[in-house]
Design a protein around this motif. Structure first.
Motif, PDB file in Angstrom:
ATOM      1  N   UNK A 116      45.991  44.119  41.992  1.00 50.47           N
ATOM      2  CA  UNK A 116      46.250  44.306  40.562  1.00 50.47           C
ATOM      3  C   UNK A 116      45.626  43.193  39.730  1.00 50.47           C
ATOM      4  N   UNK A 117      45.661  41.970  40.252  1.00 51.90           N
ATOM      5  CA  UNK A 117      45.146  40.834  39.490  1.00 51.90           C
ATOM      6  C   UNK A 117      43.612  40.757  39.541  1.00 51.90           C
ATOM      7  N   UNK A 118      43.018  40.987  40.709  1.00 51.61           N
ATOM      8  CA  UNK A 118      41.586  40.730  40.888  1.00 51.61           C
ATOM      9  C   UNK A 118      40.755  41.978  41.154  1.00 51.61           C
ATOM     10  N   UNK A 119      41.409  43.124  41.357  1.00 49.91           N
ATOM     11  CA  UNK A 119      40.671  44.290  41.808  1.00 49.91           C
ATOM     12  C   UNK A 119      40.515  44.259  43.324  1.00 49.91           C
ATOM     13  N   UNK A 120      40.222  45.409  43.921  1.00 51.68           N
ATOM     14  CA  UNK A 120      40.160  45.476  45.381  1.00 51.68           C
ATOM     15  C   UNK A 120      39.080  44.556  45.944  1.00 51.68           C
ATOM     16  N   UNK A 121      37.860  44.681  45.400  1.00 55.22           N
ATOM     17  CA  UNK A 121      36.764  43.852  45.906  1.00 55.22           C
ATOM     18  C   UNK A 121      36.974  42.379  45.616  1.00 55.22           C
ATOM     19  N   UNK A 122      37.461  42.074  44.428  1.00 60.61           N
ATOM     20  CA  UNK A 122      37.697  40.677  44.079  1.00 60.61           C
ATOM     21  C   UNK A 122      38.768  40.039  44.942  1.00 60.61           C
ATOM     22  N   UNK A 140      39.593  40.933  48.074  1.00 57.03           N
ATOM     23  CA  UNK A 140      39.037  40.712  49.407  1.00 57.03           C
ATOM     24  C   UNK A 140      38.105  39.503  49.426  1.00 57.03           C
ATOM     25  N   UNK A 141      37.326  39.344  48.376  1.00 57.58           N
ATOM     26  CA  UNK A 141      36.408  38.208  48.313  1.00 57.58           C
ATOM     27  C   UNK A 141      37.172  36.894  48.280  1.00 57.58           C
ATOM     28  N   UNK A 142      38.196  36.813  47.429  1.00 60.88           N
ATOM     29  CA  UNK A 142      38.979  35.584  47.325  1.00 60.88           C
ATOM     30  C   UNK A 142      39.748  35.292  48.608  1.00 60.88           C
ATOM     31  N   UNK A 143      40.179  36.344  49.286  1.00 60.33           N
ATOM     32  CA  UNK A 143      41.004  36.171  50.476  1.00 60.33           C
ATOM     33  C   UNK A 143      40.186  35.891  51.725  1.00 60.33           C
ATOM     34  N   UNK A 181      43.363  36.568  59.727  1.00 53.68           N
ATOM     35  CA  UNK A 181      44.459  35.641  59.429  1.00 53.68           C
ATOM     36  C   UNK A 181      45.234  36.036  58.192  1.00 53.68           C
ATOM     37  N   UNK A 182      44.530  36.364  57.116  1.00 56.76           N
ATOM     38  CA  UNK A 182      45.183  36.587  55.826  1.00 56.76           C
ATOM     39  C   UNK A 182      45.624  38.019  55.582  1.00 56.76           C
ATOM     40  N   UNK A 183      44.994  38.979  56.234  1.00 54.40           N
ATOM     41  CA  UNK A 183      45.306  40.380  55.963  1.00 54.40           C
ATOM     42  C   UNK A 183      46.077  41.024  57.114  1.00 54.40           C
ATOM     43  N   UNK A 184      45.609  40.867  58.342  1.00 52.85           N
ATOM     44  CA  UNK A 184      46.197  41.597  59.463  1.00 52.85           C
ATOM     45  C   UNK A 184      47.324  40.847  60.160  1.00 52.85           C
ATOM     46  N   UNK A 185      47.119  39.571  60.426  1.00 49.01           N
ATOM     47  CA  UNK A 185      48.087  38.819  61.236  1.00 49.01           C
ATOM     48  C   UNK A 185      49.285  38.359  60.415  1.00 49.01           C
ATOM     49  N   UNK A 186      49.107  38.160  59.136  1.00 54.05           N
ATOM     50  CA  UNK A 186      50.154  37.568  58.290  1.00 54.05           C
ATOM     51  C   UNK A 186      51.480  38.325  58.358  1.00 54.05           C
ATOM     52  N   UNK A 187      51.528  39.649  58.208  1.00 58.29           N
ATOM     53  CA  UNK A 187      52.831  40.325  58.293  1.00 58.29           C
ATOM     54  C   UNK A 187      53.450  40.261  59.686  1.00 58.29           C
TER      55      UNK A 187
END
Length: 274
Positions: free
Chosen positions: A155-161, A163-166, A187-193
């Protein structure tokens, strides 16, 4: 038969607690199926009822505490405001930041007290079962946190933005991107939860397992073994009492850490750079 042999025979009668003690049968019709060598149950179970009950208790308590607000608070209002202020300030404002924290306080507030009371049911007579010692329930809770984390960032950065920041590390040579971007994504998307859920589940599971072992092991040593083992059984019961008090602290800390990490994830999703 020698005393040593008798001890061995008696010891064989003790069944150590294990994961099967957490697989509670359903309340009502008994429907089972086998999964990975374990008997699984279909239906409404005690942990499910505890979750619904705690949700109702948390809602009713804070509704009652805020129903008749006054400048000079009643004891109930004071307790409610203290609980809200603790989450709002220490896990909302201090972590997310004074600019963006307010929209997320209700979620963090409800999450903290929902987890805390469910954890503390392990120490409440009649219940005496930590709801989140069942892995499936914890993963469902972590999935909600994961969707909030992704939703806030997108919501804050858009989907592509987002992913880029993360996933794209800042200040690193582009030659390293093929190596670092998959690692950052994992690390940030898959493993975190997964790690978020495992932390809560493992602590609740291990702590309750330890209590069962001390309680049942102490009883067995006192009632079934020879008198020489009775002092060891008494020590086991003393440890049971001490660990019970330690568990109260762990129950609070695990609720705090789970919600604190949620706040940190939200703050990371809102940040303009990492």
């Amino acid at each position: 038969m020698s005393s040593i042999a008798m001890s061995v025979v008696r010891a064989e009668g003790f069944h150590a607690p294990g994961p099967q003690d957490f697989n509670l049968p359903p309340i009502g019709p008994d429907k089972t199926f086998e999964f990975l060598g374990q008997t699984m149950y279909l239906g409404v179970t005690k942990p499910m009822i505890q979750m619904v009950l705690v949700a109702g208790v948390v809602f009713l308590f804070f509704w009652a505490a805020s129903r008749k607000r006054a400048m000079v608070p009643s004891k109930l209002q004071y307790v409610g405001e203290a609980g809200y202020g603790f989450v709002r300030n220490s896990m909302g404002r201090d972590i997310i930041g004074t600019k963006d924290f307010l929209p997320y306080v209700p979620y963090l507030f409800a999450l903290f007290f929902f987890i805390l009371i469910n954890n503390m049911l392990a120490s409440v007579p009649f219940f005496q079962f930590p709801t989140f010692s069942r892995a499936g329930l914890v993963y469902a809770l972590a999935a909600i946190s994961w969707f909030v984390y992704l939703g806030v960032g997108i919501k804050k950065h858009g989907f592509g933005g987002f992913l880029k920041l993360t996933c794209v590390p800042q200040g690193v040579s582009k030659a390293m991107w093929p190596l670092l971007i998959p690692l950052e994504f994992m690390s940030n998307i898959l493993v975190r939860p997964v790690t978020l859920a495992l932390r809560l589940f493992c602590n609740m599971f291990a702590g309750h397992m330890l209590l069962i072992l001390f309680a049942l092991g102490g009883e067995y040593l006192i009632t079934e073994m020879s008198a020489a083992y009775a002092p060891v059984g008494v020590i086991a019961w003393v440890l049971f009492i001490l660990v019970s008090f330690l568990e109260l602290l762990i129950q609070f800390l695990q609720a705090y850490v789970f919600v604190l990490l949620n706040a940190m994830y939200i703050q990371g999703s809102l940040a303009d750079e990492h």
